[in-house]
Design an enzyme around this catalytic site. Structure first.
Site, PDB file in Angstrom:
ATOM      1  N   ARG A 174       2.709  -6.195  -7.723  1.00  0.00           N
ATOM      2  CA  ARG A 174       2.286  -6.902  -6.266  1.00  0.00           C
ATOM      3  C   ARG A 174       1.677  -7.954  -7.752  1.00  0.00           C
ATOM      4  NH1 ARG A 174      -2.664  -3.495  -3.270  1.00  0.00           N
ATOM      5  NH2 ARG A 174      -2.596  -5.291  -2.284  1.00  0.00           N
ATOM      6  N   ARG A 175       0.806  -8.646  -6.713  1.00  0.00           N
ATOM      7  CA  ARG A 175      -0.168  -9.814  -6.597  1.00  0.00           C
ATOM      8  C   ARG A 175       0.346 -11.085  -7.739  1.00  0.00           C
ATOM      9  NH1 ARG A 175      -5.844  -7.317  -4.878  1.00  0.00           N
ATOM     10  NH2 ARG A 175      -5.567  -8.101  -2.605  1.00  0.00           N
ATOM     11  N   HIS A 220     -10.886   1.636   2.819  1.00  0.00           N
ATOM     12  CA  HIS A 220      -9.699   1.912   3.999  1.00  0.00           C
ATOM     13  C   HIS A 220      -9.864   2.637   5.126  1.00  0.00           C
ATOM     14  CE1 HIS A 220      -6.505   5.214   4.330  1.00  0.00           C
ATOM     15  NE2 HIS A 220      -7.067   5.774   5.393  1.00  0.00           N
ATOM     16  N   HIS A 265       4.253  -0.782   1.685  1.00  0.00           N
ATOM     17  CA  HIS A 265       3.738  -0.655   3.060  1.00  0.00           C
ATOM     18  C   HIS A 265       2.203  -0.944   4.365  1.00  0.00           C
ATOM     19  CE1 HIS A 265       0.681   3.024   3.991  1.00  0.00           C
ATOM     20  NE2 HIS A 265      -0.155   2.279   3.844  1.00  0.00           N
ATOM     21  N   PHE A 266       1.960  -1.812   3.534  1.00  0.00           N
ATOM     22  CA  PHE A 266       0.652  -2.286   4.622  1.00  0.00           C
ATOM     23  C   PHE A 266       1.678  -3.590   5.684  1.00  0.00           C
ATOM     24  CE2 PHE A 266      -0.165  -6.445   2.257  1.00  0.00           C
ATOM     25  CZ  PHE A 266      -0.466  -6.088   0.794  1.00  0.00           C
ATOM     26  N   HIS A 267       2.891  -3.808   4.962  1.00  0.00           N
ATOM     27  CA  HIS A 267       3.836  -4.822   5.913  1.00  0.00           C
ATOM     28  C   HIS A 267       4.644  -4.289   6.883  1.00  0.00           C
ATOM     29  CE1 HIS A 267       3.186  -7.520   3.042  1.00  0.00           C
ATOM     30  NE2 HIS A 267       2.615  -8.789   4.323  1.00  0.00           N
ATOM     31  N   TYR A 309      -8.301   1.523   9.196  1.00  0.00           N
ATOM     32  CA  TYR A 309      -8.122   2.292  10.443  1.00  0.00           C
ATOM     33  C   TYR A 309      -8.940   1.459  11.782  1.00  0.00           C
ATOM     34  CZ  TYR A 309      -6.633   6.383   8.252  1.00  0.00           C
ATOM     35  OH  TYR A 309      -5.377   6.790   7.279  1.00  0.00           O
TER      36      TYR A 309
HETATM   37 FE1  HAS Z   1      -2.372   2.562   4.229  1.00  0.00          FE
HETATM   38  C1  HAS Z   1      -2.899   1.304   0.856  1.00  0.00           C
HETATM   39  C2  HAS Z   1      -2.571   6.132   2.422  1.00  0.00           C
HETATM   40  C3  HAS Z   1      -2.248   3.757   6.426  1.00  0.00           C
HETATM   41  C4  HAS Z   1      -3.092  -0.281   5.204  1.00  0.00           C
HETATM   42  N1  HAS Z   1      -2.865   0.826   3.005  1.00  0.00           N
HETATM   43  C5  HAS Z   1      -2.683   0.532   1.467  1.00  0.00           C
HETATM   44  C6  HAS Z   1      -3.502  -0.874   1.573  1.00  0.00           C
HETATM   45  C7  HAS Z   1      -3.170  -1.377   3.127  1.00  0.00           C
HETATM   46  C8  HAS Z   1      -3.175   0.243   3.992  1.00  0.00           C
HETATM   47  C9  HAS Z   1      -3.614  -3.097   3.714  1.00  0.00           C
HETATM   48  O1  HAS Z   1      -3.215   6.817   0.001  1.00  0.00           O
HETATM   49  C10 HAS Z   1      -3.982  -1.904   0.832  1.00  0.00           C
HETATM   50  C11 HAS Z   1      -4.690  -1.967   0.111  1.00  0.00           C
HETATM   51  C12 HAS Z   1      -4.280  -3.052  -1.254  1.00  0.00           C
HETATM   52  O2  HAS Z   1      -4.568  -4.515  -1.009  1.00  0.00           O
HETATM   53  O3  HAS Z   1      -4.443  -2.097  -2.238  1.00  0.00           O
HETATM   54  N2  HAS Z   1      -2.008   4.761   5.032  1.00  0.00           N
HETATM   55  C13 HAS Z   1      -2.258   5.551   3.537  1.00  0.00           C
HETATM   56  C14 HAS Z   1      -2.113   7.468   4.917  1.00  0.00           C
HETATM   57  C15 HAS Z   1      -2.372   6.330   5.677  1.00  0.00           C
HETATM   58  C16 HAS Z   1      -1.894   4.701   6.022  1.00  0.00           C
HETATM   59  C17 HAS Z   1      -1.872   8.885   4.121  1.00  0.00           C
HETATM   60  N3  HAS Z   1      -2.734   1.498   5.417  1.00  0.00           N
HETATM   61  C18 HAS Z   1      -2.366   2.814   7.026  1.00  0.00           C
HETATM   62  C19 HAS Z   1      -2.909   1.776   8.049  1.00  0.00           C
HETATM   63  C20 HAS Z   1      -3.057   0.764   7.550  1.00  0.00           C
HETATM   64  C21 HAS Z   1      -2.621   0.470   5.857  1.00  0.00           C
HETATM   65  C22 HAS Z   1      -2.446   2.577   9.411  1.00  0.00           C
HETATM   66  C23 HAS Z   1      -3.111  -0.090   8.248  1.00  0.00           C
HETATM   67  C24 HAS Z   1      -2.970  -0.744   9.603  1.00  0.00           C
HETATM   68  N4  HAS Z   1      -2.283   3.799   1.700  1.00  0.00           N
HETATM   69  C25 HAS Z   1      -2.497   4.579   1.552  1.00  0.00           C
HETATM   70  C26 HAS Z   1      -3.006   4.738  -0.160  1.00  0.00           C
HETATM   71  C27 HAS Z   1      -3.269   3.720  -0.667  1.00  0.00           C
HETATM   72  C28 HAS Z   1      -2.472   2.450   1.027  1.00  0.00           C
HETATM   73  C29 HAS Z   1      -3.390   5.771  -0.696  1.00  0.00           C
HETATM   74  C30 HAS Z   1      -3.579   3.210  -1.456  1.00  0.00           C
HETATM   75  C31 HAS Z   1      -2.328   2.233  -2.618  1.00  0.00           C
HETATM   76  C32 HAS Z   1      -2.570   1.728  -3.926  1.00  0.00           C
HETATM   77  O4  HAS Z   1      -2.433   2.785  -5.264  1.00  0.00           O
HETATM   78  O5  HAS Z   1      -3.087   1.289  -3.840  1.00  0.00           O
HETATM   79  C33 HAS Z   1      -2.078   7.359   7.162  1.00  0.00           C
HETATM   80  O6  HAS Z   1      -3.044   6.862   7.827  1.00  0.00           O
HETATM   81  C34 HAS Z   1      -0.478   7.379   7.380  1.00  0.00           C
HETATM   82  C35 HAS Z   1      -0.643   7.951   8.977  1.00  0.00           C
HETATM   83  C36 HAS Z   1       0.799   7.684   9.952  1.00  0.00           C
HETATM   84  C37 HAS Z   1       1.348   8.864  10.239  1.00  0.00           C
HETATM   85  C38 HAS Z   1       2.783   8.350  11.733  1.00  0.00           C
HETATM   86  C39 HAS Z   1       2.525   9.132  12.885  1.00  0.00           C
HETATM   87  C40 HAS Z   1       3.525   7.971  12.979  1.00  0.00           C
HETATM   88  C41 HAS Z   1       3.375   7.716  14.496  1.00  0.00           C
HETATM   89  C42 HAS Z   1       3.674   6.242  15.410  1.00  0.00           C
HETATM   90  C43 HAS Z   1       4.164   7.695  17.100  1.00  0.00           C
HETATM   91  C44 HAS Z   1       5.468   6.931  17.074  1.00  0.00           C
HETATM   92  C45 HAS Z   1       5.850   6.212  18.459  1.00  0.00           C
HETATM   93  C46 HAS Z   1       7.067   5.313  19.594  1.00  0.00           C
HETATM   94  C47 HAS Z   1       4.094   5.612  19.598  1.00  0.00           C
HETATM   95  C48 HAS Z   1       1.793  10.411  10.027  1.00  0.00           C
HETATM   96  C49 HAS Z   1       1.631   7.546  15.144  1.00  0.00           C
HETATM   97  C50 HAS Z   1       7.999   6.049  19.146  1.00  0.00           C
HETATM   98  C51 HAS Z   1       8.801   5.186  20.225  1.00  0.00           C
HETATM   99  C52 HAS Z   1       9.760   5.824  20.687  1.00  0.00           C
HETATM  100  C53 HAS Z   1      11.359   4.934  21.156  1.00  0.00           C
HETATM  101  C54 HAS Z   1       9.854   7.591  20.782  1.00  0.00           C
HETATM  102 CU    CU Z   2      -6.343   4.326   2.652  1.00  0.00          CU
END
Ligand code: HAS
Ligand code: CU
Length: 586
Positions: A452-453, A238, A389-391, A242
């Site tokens: 998946r996979r 995980h 999700h991860f795409h 980050y």
């Molecule tokens: Fe995830 C599975 C939970 C973030 C990547 N994640 C994955 C896998 C990958 C991945 C590769 O809890 C699959 C791994 C595999 O092959 O099995 N993930 C989370 C949570 C977050 C999260 C809670 N993941 C990421 C990030 C990744 C990533 C970042 C890559 C870079 N994920 C999971 C969980 C799994 C999981 C389980 C396991 C699922 C399973 O069962 O296998 C959090 O960090 C997300 C927090 C994000 C937010 C959004 C904040 C919004 C922002 C945007 C601001 C807007 C801007 C622009 C700057 C709360 C910061 C605005 C534009 C204007 C015009 C105003």
């Molecule tokens: Cu994770």
């Protein structure tokens, strides 16, 4: 925004060559990995089949490793070297050391790639007594076993990143000796905190490979404990997401406000965010293992709680970065509750790529929260929902930010103007549209259990019956999205290649950061106490992992059921060490 040529390549010519090499290594991985993405999307949706299903897992392993590890981390070391040298306004201590860690990363990548691509050969060659093979996917879970050079390549790559981190620290130490009373400049602060949690989390994957998977692959030990090696992978797994996200945040914090015409809303808040990632990135990897037998629910519950805490720094980021963008838009005459959005520089591909990446990440965060819920995860685990999700996360928030940033960086490190800004703008828009189709269909498919996979997602005598739409419609969206993404990828690579053939130019946008509305002087000094935060991070990891790992070893043995090391062909007597471990745990 153009000033006398003051590009990075003028200020730091030696470092610019390493940064440029790292970017091109990243783009090469993106190109190959991206093409494989199209191959597997068209294969799985049965739209067009270029390969045999038995080759699908070679393609998928290459896609995952090249994009999730190689593309992201080579781009990261480029950005971090740029961020440290420009924010400290000094070069690295010894450029030969910098080249050495870059060469080590490349060597590791080549070994991993050779092992993976041998999967396409009818008769893979035999080296070190075993056939070249690495159809183990990017998570390389045992009992799938790869050839030793796959694991050796991964170790070299990770050690290369450790040395890169030491390079950035060494540059900061040298700067600190001459600027004892100064606060750590924010970009360097972001790099150092990220490097610290990278050191903590990679210990898990290093242990898994060096103590278990590599000796097993070399035939030194006969078996491994799959739950132990998998848990050590997710100890790292995980936090690595980050490690991909932090350079994205570095861009959103220090470039987006300036591109928007304004200033960063709060430097202190940015420091708090990066400290939170240092503390919490590692002690929650078990949220990838909610369905794993052999891990008590209590430990899973702790991982879920930590995961929910970890939403905070990203939510703070959403607030800070959007507030900075709004501030910029209002400086440009933006008005109204939302009308200011129209005043943002949407014609600038660097801005628009990053803004769209951020918007996508908001959706990704939502699906991450769904993943993180222990009960609802049972519905989505191992389905295409997770792939969707991860795409959105690494495939867009990170990848699209990196491509958009490259439109600014490549002119900086080459002194050459971008070949075409309009093609760049079209490219980022196309990526956003393509990913919207593909990821949305993947999420929806995952909800009715599409796995998946697998190369053949159809089950015998069973048809998926989605509540809304049809499988065919979703497959078509995935295929369409994949095609649009590859067209976008080709446009990006074309722009990069044709820029390198451009002549040098004097009108390169200047290489400085956004100012801040609330600066480092408002940030409590304790935020810069990296030793304190690292110590707390280590304690949190010990709390989160000692008992689960001990129980996994207790029940499944270090090297497999009932094999706790005493039966090792090495004959090593591990009993005293285990006795101590049992006493500590008891
Ligand atoms: Fe995830 C599975 C939970 C973030 C990547 N994640 C994955 C896998 C990958 C991945 C590769 O809890 C699959 C791994 C595999 O092959 O099995 N993930 C989370 C949570 C977050 C999260 C809670 N993941 C990421 C990030 C990744 C990533 C970042 C890559 C870079 N994920 C999971 C969980 C799994 C999981 C389980 C396991 C699922 C399973 O069962 O296998 C959090 O960090 C997300 C927090 C994000 C937010 C959004 C904040 C919004 C922002 C945007 C601001 C807007 C801007 C622009 C700057 C709360 C910061 C605005 C534009 C204007 C015009 C105003
Ligand atoms: Cu994770």
């Amino acid at each position: 925004m153009t000033t006398m040529r003051n590009a990075y390549v003028d200020q730091f010519p030696a470092e610019a060559r390493v940064v440029k090499s790292a970017f091109w290594s990243s783009f090469l991985a993106l190109a190959i990995g991206g093409i494989f993405g199209l191959v597997q999307a068209l294969h799985r949706t049965d739209v067009l089949r270029f390969i045999d299903s038995t080759d699908y897992y070679t393609v998928l392993t290459a896609h995952g490793v090249l994009l999730a590890i190689t593309f992201t981390i080579f781009f990261l070391v480029g950005i971090f070297t740029w961020a440290v040298t420009t924010s400290l306004d000094r070069g690295v201590v010894d450029i030969r050391f910098t080249w050495s860690w870059y060469v080590m990363m490349v060597t590791g990548t080549v070994l991993v790639a050779v092992a993976i691509f041998s999967g396409f050969l009818e008769e893979p060659p035999s080296i070190l007594g075993s056939e070249l093979y690495a159809d183990v996917l990017f998570t390389f879970y045992s009992p799938l076993q790869a050839h030793p050079i796959f694991y050796i390549g991964l170790v070299l790559f990770v050690v290369g990143t450790w040395l890169a981190g030491f390079d950035w620290f060494r540059t900061w130490w040298a700067w600190r000796d001459e600027n004892a009373d100064e606060r750590i400049p924010l970009p360097t602060f972001m790099v150092l905190t990220t490097t610290l949690f990278w050191y903590i989390c990679t210990l898990g994957v290093a242990l898994s490979i060096l103590a278990f998977l590599l000796p097993w692959s070399l035939g030194i030990v006969d078996s491994v404990n799959p739950l132990l090696t998998r848990t050590l992978f997710w100890y790292f797994g995980h936090a690595v997401v980050y490690f991909w996200l932090m350079p994205t945040y570095v861009m959103w914090y220090i470039m987006l406000p300036k591109l928007s015409g304004g200033k960063l809303f709060s430097d202190p808040l940015a420091r708090v965010v990066f400290v939170l990632f240092l503390l919490l990135s590692t002690p929650l990897g078990i949220h990838h293992q909610y369905l794993d037998p052999g891990i008590a629910e209590g430990y899973k519950f702790i991982a879920m709680t930590n995961t929910m805490f970890l939403l905070l720094p990203s939510l703070l980021t959403a607030f800070t970065v959007v507030a900075s963008m709004e501030h910029g838009a209002r400086q440009r005459g933006g008005e109204g509750y939302l009308g200011w959005l129209t005043a943002l520089p949407w014609r600038d591909p660097v801005f628009t790529g990053m803004a769209l990446a951020g918007l996508m990440f908001a959706a990704a965060g939502f699906s991450g929260m769904i993943n993180a819920g222990m009960n609802i995860n049972y519905l989505v685990h191992n389905t295409w929902w997770v792939v969707g999700h991860f795409h959105l996360t690494v495939g867009t928030a990170v990848a699209l930010t990196f491509m958009a940033a490259a439109y600014w960086f490549i002119p900086q490190v080459t002194g050459k103007e971008l070949w075409s800004r309009s093609v760049a703008l079209g490219q980022v828009l196309l990526w956003f549209v393509g990913m919207t189709f593909m990821s949305n269909a993947m999420h929806r498919s995952g909800l009715f259990g599409m796995p998946r996979r697998t190369a053949e997602p159809q089950y015998q005598n069973f048809d998926f019956e989605p509540a809304v739409g049809t499988v065919a419609e979703m497959d078509a969206q995935v295929a369409l999205g994949a095609v649009l993404l590859v067209v976008s990828l080709v446009l990006f690579l074309l722009n990069m290649v044709l820029t390198s053939f451009n002549g040098t130019s004097d009108s390169i946008p200047d290489n400085t950061y956004a100012g801040t509305l609330s600066g480092p002087e408002d940030a409590p000094e304790i935020l810069d106490n990296l030793k304190l935060w690292t110590a707390i991070a280590v304690v949190l990891v010990i709390f989160a992992y000692t008992l689960p790992l001990a129980s996994i070893v207790e029940s499944g043995g270090l090297f497999g059921p009932g094999i706790d090391g005493r039966q090792l062909s090495l004959g090593a007597d591990l009993e005293p060490a285990l006795e101590t471990l049992r006493e500590v745990v008891a």
